[in-house]
Write an enzyme that holds these catalytic residues in place. Sequence first.
Site, PDB file in Angstrom:
ATOM      1  N   PHE A 172      44.482  42.072  54.738  1.00 18.28           N
ATOM      2  CA  PHE A 172      43.399  43.015  54.432  1.00 18.28           C
ATOM      3  C   PHE A 172      42.157  42.241  54.028  1.00 18.28           C
ATOM      4  CE2 PHE A 172      41.124  45.865  51.433  1.00 18.28           C
ATOM      5  CZ  PHE A 172      40.842  46.897  52.313  1.00 18.28           C
ATOM      6  N   GLY A 173      41.061  42.480  54.743  1.00 19.52           N
ATOM      7  CA  GLY A 173      39.783  41.841  54.437  1.00 19.52           C
ATOM      8  C   GLY A 173      38.788  42.844  53.903  1.00 19.52           C
ATOM      9  N   TYR A 174      38.072  42.455  52.855  1.00 15.80           N
ATOM     10  CA  TYR A 174      37.105  43.359  52.234  1.00 15.80           C
ATOM     11  C   TYR A 174      35.796  42.653  51.893  1.00 15.80           C
ATOM     12  CZ  TYR A 174      38.922  40.887  48.193  1.00 15.80           C
ATOM     13  OH  TYR A 174      39.314  39.898  47.334  1.00 15.80           O
ATOM     14  N   GLY A 175      35.751  41.311  51.979  1.00  9.06           N
ATOM     15  CA  GLY A 175      34.560  40.515  51.682  1.00  9.06           C
ATOM     16  C   GLY A 175      34.304  39.570  52.840  1.00  9.06           C
ATOM     17  N   SER A 176      34.345  38.282  52.583  1.00 14.02           N
ATOM     18  CA  SER A 176      34.039  37.313  53.641  1.00 14.02           C
ATOM     19  C   SER A 176      35.039  37.343  54.794  1.00 14.02           C
ATOM     20  CB  SER A 176      33.950  35.894  53.071  1.00 14.02           C
ATOM     21  OG  SER A 176      35.194  35.472  52.552  1.00 14.02           O
TER      22      SER A 176
ATOM     23  N   GLU B  35      41.777  31.026  49.627  1.00 13.16           N
ATOM     24  CA  GLU B  35      41.664  32.079  48.614  1.00 13.16           C
ATOM     25  C   GLU B  35      42.242  31.698  47.250  1.00 13.16           C
ATOM     26  OE1 GLU B  35      39.851  34.721  49.279  1.00 13.16           O
ATOM     27  OE2 GLU B  35      39.669  34.265  51.403  1.00 13.16           O
TER      28      GLU B  35
END
Length: 182
Positions: A12-16, A91
């Site tokens: 799940f990606g929400y920023g970079s 991360e």
Amino acid sequence: MTGKEHSPLWVFGYGSLLWNPGFEPEEAIQARLDGFHRSFCMLSIHHRGTVDDPGLVLALDRQDGAGCTGVAFRVADADREAVITALRERELVSSAYLEAVLPITLHDGRMVEAVTYIIDPDHEQYCHLPLETQAQMIGRAVGGRGPNTEYLFNTAAHLTQMGICDDEMAWLVGRVKAIIAD
């Protein structure tokens, strides 16, 4: 990691990760994670700032009733180990993020579990700052992956392309542009 190595690996990606996942996904689809919100609540001392002049990056901060819309990336089975290794190197550089496998809802209604990086609220890099302070920090910080402004502008642009309205992000973009124009 997931205990389900036979099932597809979703991230799940929400920023970079929205604009730089670092791998070629087999599938990318808008998705929602409930119980968390996207927030500039993590001091960046490596990628977008330094220890002496920290920047800010987005993190998923737990909040009852909240939800975060982002992108779910399905990883090719052959790339599974390489992708998870690269994500952990990226991360988990300072342990401010925690790796979690959480349920997300894909835009087409499917429900899957995805590797997600959430903020550790007990970590020293966790913060809650007024928007003006956030803008000032983002406007000046530079780290190993470049200027903090690049992170903000790219993330905001991708959210806009996805049709996701984030009022705080929009305010930060306008304010940071004014700061760097001075």
